[in-house]
Design a protein around this motif. Structure first.
Motif, PDB file in Angstrom:
ATOM      1  N   PRO A  42       0.829  -1.210   0.000  1.00 43.42           N
ATOM      2  CA  PRO A  42       0.000   0.000   0.000  1.00 43.42           C
ATOM      3  C   PRO A  42       0.866   1.263   0.000  1.00 43.42           C
ATOM      4  CG  PRO A  42       0.110  -0.912   2.207  1.00 43.42           C
ATOM      5  CD  PRO A  42       0.820  -1.889   1.306  1.00 43.42           C
ATOM      6  N   GLU A  43       0.291   2.354  -0.479  1.00 46.11           N
ATOM      7  CA  GLU A  43       0.955   3.648  -0.385  1.00 46.11           C
ATOM      8  C   GLU A  43       0.710   4.207   1.012  1.00 46.11           C
ATOM      9  OE1 GLU A  43      -0.584   6.080  -3.464  1.00 46.11           O
ATOM     10  OE2 GLU A  43       0.231   4.865  -5.094  1.00 46.11           O
ATOM     11  N   PHE A  44       1.768   4.709   1.628  1.00 42.45           N
ATOM     12  CA  PHE A  44       1.694   5.150   3.021  1.00 42.45           C
ATOM     13  C   PHE A  44       2.426   6.474   3.167  1.00 42.45           C
ATOM     14  CE2 PHE A  44       3.770   5.309   7.226  1.00 42.45           C
ATOM     15  CZ  PHE A  44       2.672   5.194   8.065  1.00 42.45           C
ATOM     16  N   GLU A  45       1.854   7.386   3.947  1.00 40.71           N
ATOM     17  CA  GLU A  45       2.529   8.653   4.204  1.00 40.71           C
ATOM     18  C   GLU A  45       2.103   9.210   5.554  1.00 40.71           C
ATOM     19  OE1 GLU A  45       0.335  12.085   1.898  1.00 40.71           O
ATOM     20  OE2 GLU A  45       0.634  10.375   0.543  1.00 40.71           O
ATOM     21  N   SER A 104       6.821  18.537   8.254  1.00 43.28           N
ATOM     22  CA  SER A 104       7.582  17.475   7.601  1.00 43.28           C
ATOM     23  C   SER A 104       6.625  16.476   6.969  1.00 43.28           C
ATOM     24  CB  SER A 104       8.520  16.766   8.585  1.00 43.28           C
ATOM     25  OG  SER A 104       7.784  16.045   9.558  1.00 43.28           O
ATOM     26  N   HIS A 105       7.200  15.643   6.102  1.00 48.72           N
ATOM     27  CA  HIS A 105       6.378  14.696   5.349  1.00 48.72           C
ATOM     28  C   HIS A 105       7.247  13.503   4.976  1.00 48.72           C
ATOM     29  CE1 HIS A 105       2.983  13.593   2.782  1.00 48.72           C
ATOM     30  NE2 HIS A 105       3.870  13.238   1.868  1.00 48.72           N
ATOM     31  N   CYS A 106       6.719  12.304   5.169  1.00 46.78           N
ATOM     32  CA  CYS A 106       7.454  11.109   4.757  1.00 46.78           C
ATOM     33  C   CYS A 106       6.519  10.173   4.002  1.00 46.78           C
ATOM     34  CB  CYS A 106       8.078  10.393   5.955  1.00 46.78           C
ATOM     35  SG  CYS A 106       6.912   9.454   6.954  1.00 46.78           S
ATOM     36  N   LYS A 107       7.090   9.411   3.070  1.00 48.94           N
ATOM     37  CA  LYS A 107       6.334   8.457   2.267  1.00 48.94           C
ATOM     38  C   LYS A 107       7.008   7.096   2.314  1.00 48.94           C
ATOM     39  CE  LYS A 107       4.406  11.687  -1.138  1.00 48.94           C
ATOM     40  NZ  LYS A 107       4.275  11.982  -2.594  1.00 48.94           N
ATOM     41  N   SER A 108       6.209   6.063   2.036  1.00 43.93           N
ATOM     42  CA  SER A 108       6.740   4.701   2.054  1.00 43.93           C
ATOM     43  C   SER A 108       7.724   4.449   0.925  1.00 43.93           C
ATOM     44  CB  SER A 108       5.590   3.692   1.978  1.00 43.93           C
ATOM     45  OG  SER A 108       4.748   3.965   0.867  1.00 43.93           O
TER      46      SER A 108
END
Length: 296
Positions: free
Chosen positions: A37-40, A51-55
Motif C-alpha cells: 500500500p501507499e503510506f505517508e 515534515s512529510h514522509c512516504k513509504s
C-alpha cells in the motif's frame, strides 16, 4: 453593510503563557495496484506542515530551515526509522480493517496528536475509512470506541491486543511529547526579532445563510517576498481571489484574499503568511471558540 469579524485564533510563531501548542501526525494508507500500500505521514505543528514522509523513501523531510535545525541528525534519523516502523505496523492494522469491509480498495486515515495545555500534554487519536469516522481513542482509558457499526469487531479486537496500550503510551512519551517540547522551544527562539503582520478574517453570510464569503486581509509595512494563501485542513485552496497590494493610510500595504465556503460544514481554514523568517496565520472554523464583533 455588516460583516462578522471572525478573528478567531490568531497564531503567529510566538508564545504566551496561555497559548496551546499541538503536534499532529496525519496518516494516509491507500490501496495500490501492487501488494504494497501507499503510506505517508504528514506532521503538523500549530497549523504548519513541518515534515512529510512516504513509504517510497521512508525519509521524513522538512522544507523549513528552522524546523530542520530543531532536531539533530540523529533525531532526524530516528524520525526516518519511526516512519518505516509505522508503515509496517499500519500495514498489519490495515488488513484487519479491510477484513470488515470485505475489500482491499479504499483510503484509511489516522489523526493522532498531542496538545500542551497549561503544562499538561493531552493525546488524541482517531481513524477514518473512505472519509467516514471509524474509531476514536479514549485518552484516559486508552481504549477504542467504534464510530461505525462496521468498526465494532475491530474495536473489540484492538482493545484486546496486549501490545496496543504500550504502543500508544510509547508514542505519547517518546515520540509526540518530546518533539512537541523541542518545537515549542525552537519556536520561541525563532520568533525573537521577527515582526508579525496584521491578519483579519471577515465572514459575510449569504442572504439564505448557507454560504459565507471569507475575506482575509493581510497588512504589513513590508510585503515584498511575502507569500499569502488560504488553506483548508492544511491544503492550499485553489478557488481564491487575491488582490494586488494596495496602500493603507498609515504607510503599510494590504493584500486581500477571498473565497466562499459552506457555513454548515466544519471547515478548518487558515489565512497563512510566510516570509523567509516568518510563519503566521489566522484560523477560522466551527471548531474554534471565537470572538465575534460587528463592523458597520
Amino acid at each position: 453593510m455588516i460583516f462578522i469579524l471572525l478573528c478567531v485564533y490568531c497564531s503567529v510563531l510566538e508564545t504566551t503563557s496561555a497559548e496551546k501548542h499541538t503536534l499532529q501526525y496525519l496518516y494516509t494508507l491507500r490501496s495500490a495496484l501492487e501488494n504494497e500500500p501507499e503510506f505517508e505521514i504528514t506532521t503538523v505543528f500549530d497549523g504548519l506542515i513541518i515534515s512529510h514522509c512516504k513509504s517510497s523513501s521512508f525519509r521524513d523531510q522538512s522544507r523549513y530551515d528552522w524546523i530542520s535545525q530543531t532536531f539533530t541528525d540523529a533525531e532526524w534519523k530516528n524520525r526516518d526509522l519511526f516512519c518505516e516502523s509505522e508503515y509496517y505496523f499500519h500495514k498489519t492494522l490495515k488488513k484487519k480493517i479491510e477484513g470488515v469491509y470485505n475489500t482491499t480498495n479504499g483510503i484509511i486515515q489516522r489523526e493522532r496528536s498531542c496538545t500542551e495545555d497549561d503544562s499538561v500534554v493531552l493525546m488524541s487519536d482517531s481513524w477514518g475509512v473512505n472519509g467516514e469516522n471509524f474509531l476514536t481513542l479514549d485518552p484516559k482509558t486508552l481504549k477504542w470506541s467504534s464510530d461505525s457499526p462496521l468498526a465494532t469487531p475491530v474495536q473489540s479486537d484492538w482493545n484486546q491486543m496486549k501490545f496496543m496500550t504500550p504502543s500508544l503510551k510509547d508514542f505519547k512519551m517518546n515520540q509526540c511529547k518530546p518533539s512537541l517540547m523541542k518545537l515549542k522551544m525552537k519556536k520561541e527562539e525563532y520568533l525573537k526579532g521577527n515582526l508579525r503582520p496584521k491578519i483579519y478574517i471577515f465572514g459575510k453570510p449569504s442572504h439564505d445563510g448557507d454560504t459565507v464569503s471569507l475575506r482575509c486581509y493581510v497588512s504589513h509595512k513590508y510585503l515584498s517576498g511575502v507569500r499569502v494563501r488560504l488553506t483548508l485542513d492544511g491544503v492550499v485552496v485553489d478557488n481564491v481571489n487575491i488582490s494586488s497590494p494596495a496602500p493603507n493610510m498609515d504607510g503599510s500595504v494590504q493584500i486581500r484574499l477571498e473565497t466562499k465556503t459552506n457555513i454548515k460544514e466544519p471547515d478548518f481554514y487558515h489565512c497563512v503568511v510566510d516570509a523567509d523568517n516568518l510563519h503566521t496565520f489566522t484560523a477560522w472554523g466551527k471548531r474554534f471558540h471565537f470572538k465575534q464583533s460587528f463592523l458597520l
